[in-house]
Design a protein around this motif. Structure first.
Motif, PDB file in Angstrom:
ATOM      1  N   PRO A 201      20.740  15.944  -8.129  1.00 45.35           N
ATOM      2  CA  PRO A 201      21.797  16.971  -7.278  1.00 45.35           C
ATOM      3  C   PRO A 201      21.270  17.675  -6.396  1.00 45.35           C
ATOM      4  O   PRO A 201      22.170  18.110  -6.033  1.00 45.35           O
ATOM      5  CB  PRO A 201      20.774  18.389  -8.359  1.00 45.35           C
ATOM      6  CG  PRO A 201      19.783  17.139  -9.819  1.00 45.35           C
ATOM      7  CD  PRO A 201      19.737  16.310  -8.615  1.00 45.35           C
ATOM      8  N   GLY A 202      20.154  17.580  -5.688  1.00 47.03           N
ATOM      9  CA  GLY A 202      20.628  17.935  -4.061  1.00 47.03           C
ATOM     10  C   GLY A 202      21.719  17.063  -3.168  1.00 47.03           C
ATOM     11  O   GLY A 202      21.771  17.499  -2.346  1.00 47.03           O
ATOM     12  N   ALA A 203      21.629  15.521  -4.053  1.00 52.26           N
ATOM     13  CA  ALA A 203      22.462  15.191  -2.872  1.00 52.26           C
ATOM     14  C   ALA A 203      23.963  15.365  -3.636  1.00 52.26           C
ATOM     15  O   ALA A 203      24.440  14.275  -1.945  1.00 52.26           O
ATOM     16  CB  ALA A 203      22.119  13.092  -3.433  1.00 52.26           C
ATOM     17  N   LEU A 204      23.449  14.979  -4.886  1.00 50.70           N
ATOM     18  CA  LEU A 204      25.798  15.390  -5.334  1.00 50.70           C
ATOM     19  C   LEU A 204      26.173  16.857  -4.688  1.00 50.70           C
ATOM     20  O   LEU A 204      27.224  17.236  -3.548  1.00 50.70           O
ATOM     21  CB  LEU A 204      25.897  15.761  -6.647  1.00 50.70           C
ATOM     22  CG  LEU A 204      24.734  14.804  -7.224  1.00 50.70           C
ATOM     23  CD1 LEU A 204      24.934  15.136  -8.715  1.00 50.70           C
ATOM     24  CD2 LEU A 204      26.606  13.318  -7.065  1.00 50.70           C
ATOM     25  N   LEU A 205      25.300  18.060  -4.529  1.00 48.17           N
ATOM     26  CA  LEU A 205      25.515  18.869  -3.500  1.00 48.17           C
ATOM     27  C   LEU A 205      25.563  19.111  -2.140  1.00 48.17           C
ATOM     28  O   LEU A 205      26.740  19.490  -1.447  1.00 48.17           O
ATOM     29  CB  LEU A 205      24.675  20.179  -3.704  1.00 48.17           C
ATOM     30  CG  LEU A 205      24.428  20.679  -5.216  1.00 48.17           C
ATOM     31  CD1 LEU A 205      23.147  21.805  -5.058  1.00 48.17           C
ATOM     32  CD2 LEU A 205      25.325  21.579  -5.255  1.00 48.17           C
ATOM     33  N   GLY A 206      24.731  18.380  -1.251  1.00 44.61           N
ATOM     34  CA  GLY A 206      25.133  17.545   0.447  1.00 44.61           C
ATOM     35  C   GLY A 206      26.388  16.839   0.285  1.00 44.61           C
ATOM     36  O   GLY A 206      26.865  17.413   1.354  1.00 44.61           O
ATOM     37  N   ALA A 207      26.266  16.021  -0.409  1.00 41.12           N
ATOM     38  CA  ALA A 207      28.162  15.055  -0.314  1.00 41.12           C
ATOM     39  C   ALA A 207      29.298  16.629  -0.576  1.00 41.12           C
ATOM     40  O   ALA A 207      29.915  15.354   0.645  1.00 41.12           O
ATOM     41  CB  ALA A 207      27.574  14.450  -1.505  1.00 41.12           C
ATOM     42  N   ALA A 208      28.656  17.408  -1.378  1.00 37.88           N
ATOM     43  CA  ALA A 208      30.121  18.268  -1.298  1.00 37.88           C
ATOM     44  C   ALA A 208      30.134  19.001  -0.350  1.00 37.88           C
ATOM     45  O   ALA A 208      31.298  19.345   0.625  1.00 37.88           O
ATOM     46  CB  ALA A 208      30.270  19.013  -2.498  1.00 37.88           C
TER      47      ALA A 208
END
Length: 295
Positions: A201-208
């Motif tokens: 989840p953190g990686a997806l939010l960071g990528a977004a």
């Protein structure tokens, strides 16, 4: 019933119905995340400047050319700002930096730049409520992460251009790369104390956020940098870049923290396996904190 009682009842109802939103709000308000993002941005700036000059002076010419094109792609540099970048990679500047710093100075610049790695590791640790990793465990991870980040920056020009296909392919490629980078970043800098899936989840939010800010930079930064140079000279350039880094680093700090909270939400915790790990600290769920021994 007074207004204070109504507020307390509304808050209690929100905590029962939306526990994740409540915890996210508490973390964002009470976790000093903006301060942490600002410190991370300052460390990023202090690391980037000596590394940029060291690469401009000592890296092979193909590497310097690739770095110059990638910086142009990242910020859409034109006009006076592009000329300033060109001066950094100019032959005469290269010789001057070589004479001034030498190989020892380049090594010192690389070592001091690991302060950025340490600051990023601390952001990840605070998001998960973990203590600091020991220097013996973390030192090589800080250096590896920093070198990997330099490689990622070098690849920005072809990736953002979709390897010649254009932005329609470049933006999705950049997003996918960012997911991998921020997933690996958390796993590496947390010293494998949290498994891969809970970090997603953190990686997806960071990528977004990285993708959105990367697209925005192409439109905002050229004009802002050129105006700052025209009005304030080099100081304006520094302040504009630092302000942008604060936005980026604060967004990443928020993303990793919110991702850690979401990974502990009961449904996601079962899917990601977060309920099977034990994480110490104030951000840990009740199921992750050891129960006191029976009397």
């Amino acid at each position: 019933m007074g207004w204070a009682d109504r507020v307390r009842n509304l808050r209690a109802g929100a905590e029962r119905r939306f526990p994740v939103l409540t915890e996210v709000t508490e973390r964002l308000v009470g976790g000093n995340l903006l301060d942490a993002g600002t410190r991370l941005a300052a460390q990023a700036f202090l690391a980037a400047v000596p590394l940029l000059f060291a690469l401009a002076a000592f890296a092979p010419e193909p590497v310097r050319d690739q770095l110059r094109e990638s910086l142009r792609a990242m910020f859409g540099l034109t006009g006076a700002a592009d000329q300033q970048l060109q001066q950094v990679f100019d032959r005469s500047t290269e010789d001057g930096v070589r004479e001034t710093s030498g190989a020892v100075g380049a090594v010192i610049a690389l070592v001091s730049a690991t302060s950025f790695s340490r600051a990023m590791a601390r952001v990840c640790e605070r998001a998960w409520g973990l203590p600091r990793a020991g220097t013996r465990i973390g030192a090589w991870r800080w250096a590896v992460w920093l070198l990997a980040l330099v490689v990622v920056v070098l690849l920005q020009a072809p990736i953002r251009d979709g390897f010649g296909a254009g932005a329609w392919l470049g933006v999705p490629l950049f997003f996918l790369l960012a997911v991998g980078v921020w997933l690996w970043t958390q796993h590496l800098l947390l010293a494998k104390r949290v498994p891969w899936l809970p970090l997603l989840p953190g990686a997806l939010l960071g990528a977004a956020t990285s993708t959105a800010l990367g697209v925005t930079a192409r439109f905002y930064m050229p004009g802002a940098l050129n105006r700052a140079l025209a009005e304030y000279g080099g100081l304006g350039l520094v302040l504009t870049l630092l302000s942008w880094l604060i936005v980026v680093c604060a967004a990443l700090t928020f993303a990793f923290t919110i991702g850690a909270v979401l990974a502990r939400e009961p449904t996601l915790a079962r899917l990601l396996g977060t309920d099977r790990i034990r994480v110490a600290g104030p951000a840990a769920p009740r199921s992750a904190v050891p129960e006191p021994p029976d009397a």
